[in-house]
Design an enzyme around this catalytic site. Structure first.
Site, PDB file in Angstrom:
ATOM      1  N   ARG A 142       6.319  11.297  24.470  1.00 51.69           N
ATOM      2  CA  ARG A 142       6.315  10.027  25.180  1.00 51.69           C
ATOM      3  C   ARG A 142       6.993   9.952  26.671  1.00 51.69           C
ATOM      4  NH1 ARG A 142       7.124   5.949  20.224  1.00 51.69           N
ATOM      5  NH2 ARG A 142       4.889   5.447  19.734  1.00 51.69           N
ATOM      6  N   LYS A 180      -0.765   4.949   2.128  1.00 50.47           N
ATOM      7  CA  LYS A 180      -1.360   3.849   1.398  1.00 50.47           C
ATOM      8  C   LYS A 180      -2.720   3.444   1.811  1.00 50.47           C
ATOM      9  CE  LYS A 180       2.901   1.410   0.336  1.00 50.47           C
ATOM     10  NZ  LYS A 180       3.886   0.608   0.613  1.00 50.47           N
ATOM     11  N   GLY A 219       1.032   7.966  13.710  1.00 54.41           N
ATOM     12  CA  GLY A 219       2.415   8.643  14.289  1.00 54.41           C
ATOM     13  C   GLY A 219       2.487   9.837  13.462  1.00 54.41           C
ATOM     14  N   GLY A 249       0.866   2.685  15.474  1.00 50.28           N
ATOM     15  CA  GLY A 249       0.494   1.309  15.112  1.00 50.28           C
ATOM     16  C   GLY A 249      -0.543   0.556  15.896  1.00 50.28           C
TER      17      GLY A 249
HETATM   18  P1  ADP Z   1      -0.034   7.953   9.977  1.00 46.45           P
HETATM   19  O1  ADP Z   1       1.666   7.804  10.519  1.00 46.45           O
HETATM   20  O2  ADP Z   1      -0.403   9.028  10.687  1.00 46.45           O
HETATM   21  O3  ADP Z   1      -0.889   6.709  10.307  1.00 46.45           O
HETATM   22  P2  ADP Z   1       0.935   7.123   7.388  1.00 46.45           P
HETATM   23  O4  ADP Z   1       2.088   6.649   7.818  1.00 46.45           O
HETATM   24  O5  ADP Z   1      -0.337   6.281   6.827  1.00 46.45           O
HETATM   25  O6  ADP Z   1      -0.074   8.281   8.420  1.00 46.45           O
HETATM   26  O7  ADP Z   1       1.140   8.310   6.099  1.00 46.45           O
HETATM   27  C1  ADP Z   1       1.861   9.270   6.386  1.00 46.45           C
HETATM   28  C2  ADP Z   1       2.621   9.548   4.991  1.00 46.45           C
HETATM   29  O8  ADP Z   1       1.766   9.777   3.758  1.00 46.45           O
HETATM   30  C3  ADP Z   1       3.523  10.972   4.951  1.00 46.45           C
HETATM   31  O9  ADP Z   1       4.792  10.400   4.994  1.00 46.45           O
HETATM   32  C4  ADP Z   1       2.759  11.621   3.705  1.00 46.45           C
HETATM   33  O10 ADP Z   1       3.975  12.452   3.173  1.00 46.45           O
HETATM   34  C5  ADP Z   1       2.306  10.483   2.911  1.00 46.45           C
HETATM   35  N1  ADP Z   1       1.105  11.107   2.047  1.00 46.45           N
HETATM   36  C6  ADP Z   1      -0.086  11.860   2.339  1.00 46.45           C
HETATM   37  N2  ADP Z   1      -0.507  12.247   1.266  1.00 46.45           N
HETATM   38  C7  ADP Z   1       0.261  11.881   0.078  1.00 46.45           C
HETATM   39  C8  ADP Z   1       0.212  11.860  -1.269  1.00 46.45           C
HETATM   40  N3  ADP Z   1      -1.132  12.535  -1.721  1.00 46.45           N
HETATM   41  N4  ADP Z   1       1.193  11.586  -2.075  1.00 46.45           N
HETATM   42  C9  ADP Z   1       2.177  10.852  -1.518  1.00 46.45           C
HETATM   43  N5  ADP Z   1       2.208  10.738  -0.055  1.00 46.45           N
HETATM   44  C10 ADP Z   1       1.498  11.114   0.745  1.00 46.45           C
HETATM   45 MG    MG Z   2       3.363   6.555   9.597  1.00 48.74          MG
END
Ligand code: ADP
Ligand code: MG
Length: 398
Positions: free
Chosen positions: A39, A201, A354, A377
């Site tokens: 950043r 999620k 992120g 976000g």
């Molecule tokens: P981003 O920050 O890229 O938007 P998220 O915050 O939505 O992504 O999700 C990231 C998290 O999802 C990571 O910490 C990862 O460990 C978790 N994750 C991914 N696949 C699984 C899974 N099959 N079971 C549990 N957690 C998972």
């Molecule tokens: Mg995240």
């Protein structure tokens, strides 16, 4: 409506002007050291440009989440020293940017001089977008530049409020680049347009799925989100992370857009999330009770990579598995490599989110995709089609 940009201002008019620049200097730190300077590096082009044209530059940023007032743990002072090294010139630190003394200190900056204000969240009213605080920040400048894409989805005094009080109020180079890449991808994608969604999620990504479905050719689903879809298909998912209350919605999405949604063909599973527990790669209909899916399997990576390989525009949000714990990083790495391949073949590839951005950077592939967003976000809300208050408040392009 597109927004007025720093690039559109006549640079000769910047000479001697006080320019307040809202940056996102919210970098991860451990033991007083910056662990990822993405950043800060992304913020430098705007700062250097303003200095080059003789502006007096005042930098505002938040840092961490201090609770109810100043907390030395979240001081921006260490970042001021880091900036001095990168810029090769002194950076005046404003302990309290809301005082008349700070206004005077800024007026005394030499042309091309830089000041950094203490963490905006130390001052009451920042997050409530208090107009009185916004007016104090506004008193520091003649021009406002918002280059904090990562905070653009928040209406705070230093992002939204100030933009109404200092004119012109324009986007900086980083903000412009982020809006251009993300905006072109969703509004004028070169087809085929493929989205890849993952993460923990489904509940946090429903708005994104709904917003993207009318626009994309395919959505590839990984992460724990896939397990909720498996459950909706009637498959055994063992102890995998499933959001029970979202199963009906997943079923509806499958019925309405079955061929657009592409689910993993198999799962990498274990009984425990522990790098030393035995793992197996199984077809998606053979997850045994007592086991959980922690990543997509290699056959899914191949299937996803084939689709990514045909795409001309790709956006990716959310890792394919628990990439923090090998060997459950393989799916995320495989998708990252497929994105690099597609980029080399001429596709526009964008990583937002992120954790997905961190995974791509950790794999050393950030220069092999078209754009890695600095705003997790904010990029999510932008792709969902929500207005970003920090952008909306800037002047419209004429
Ligand atoms: P981003 O920050 O890229 O938007 P998220 O915050 O939505 O992504 O999700 C990231 C998290 O999802 C990571 O910490 C990862 O460990 C978790 N994750 C991914 N696949 C699984 C899974 N099959 N079971 C549990 N957690 C998972
Ligand atoms: Mg995240």
């Amino acid at each position: 409506m597109s927004k007025r940009t720093l690039a559109s201002l006549d640079p000769t008019n910047l000479d001697g002007q006080r320019v307040v620049v809202r940056l996102d200097l919210n970098v991860p730190m451990a033991d007083g050291a910056i662990t990822d300077d993405t950043r800060i590096r992304a913020a430098l082009p705007t700062v250097q440009y303003l200095r080059q044209y003789g502006a007096r530059v005042v930098l505002l940023s938040h840092f961490g989440r201090p609770k109810g007032g100043p907390d030395p743990k979240y001081s921006l002072k260490p970042i001021a020293r880091d900036l001095e090294r990168r810029l090769g010139s002194p950076v005046v630190f404003l302990d309290d940017p809301t005082t008349e003394a700070s206004v005077t200190a800024v007026r005394r900056l030499p042309r091309g001089g830089v000041a950094l204000a203490e963490n905006t969240r130390f001052f009451p009213g920042e997050e409530a977008n208090d107009p009185a605080l916004a007016a104090r920040f506004a008193a520091l400048g003649d021009i406002f530049v918002n280059d904090a894409f990562g905070t653009a989805h928040r209406a705070h005094a230093s992002t939204e409020g100030i933009a109404h009080l200092v004119k012109p109020a324009v986007s900086g180079f980083l903000m412009e680049k982020e809006l251009q890449f993300l905006g072109d991808a969703v509004n004028a994608p070169v087809r085929p347009f493929v989205a890849i969604l993952g993460g923990a999620k489904i509940s946090g990504k429903i708005d994104l799925i709904e917003a993207l479905l009318p626009k994309v050719d395919h959505i590839l689903i990984g992460g724990a989100m896939a397990c909720t879809f498996f459950k909706a298909m009637g498959l055994e998912v063992g102890n995998s992370l499933v959001e029970e209350d979202r199963v009906p919605m997943a079923r509806r999405l499958l019925e309405e857009s079955g061929s657009q949604l592409v689910l993993p063909t198999g799962a990498r599973i274990a009984e425990r999330l522990d790098g030393s527990a035995p793992t197996q790669d199984v077809p998606r209909d053979q997850i045994p009770a007592g086991w959980a899916m922690f990543d997509i399997d290699p056959s899914s990576v191949t299937a996803f990579a084939d689709i990514i390989g045909t795409a001309r525009t790709v956006i990716w949000n959310g890792p394919m598995g628990v990439f923090e714990t090998p060997p459950f990083d393989a799916g995320t790495l495989g998708v990252a490599r497929a994105l690099a391949g597609a980029t080399a073949a001429g596709a526009i590839t964008i990583v937002g989110g992120g954790d997905s951005a961190a995974a791509v950077t950790a794999a050393g592939l950030e220069t092999q995709v078209s754009h890695v967003s600095t705003g997790g976000g904010a990029s999510l809300e932008f792709l969902e089609g929500k207005p970003l208050p920090g952008v909306a408040a800037l002047d419209d392009a004429t």
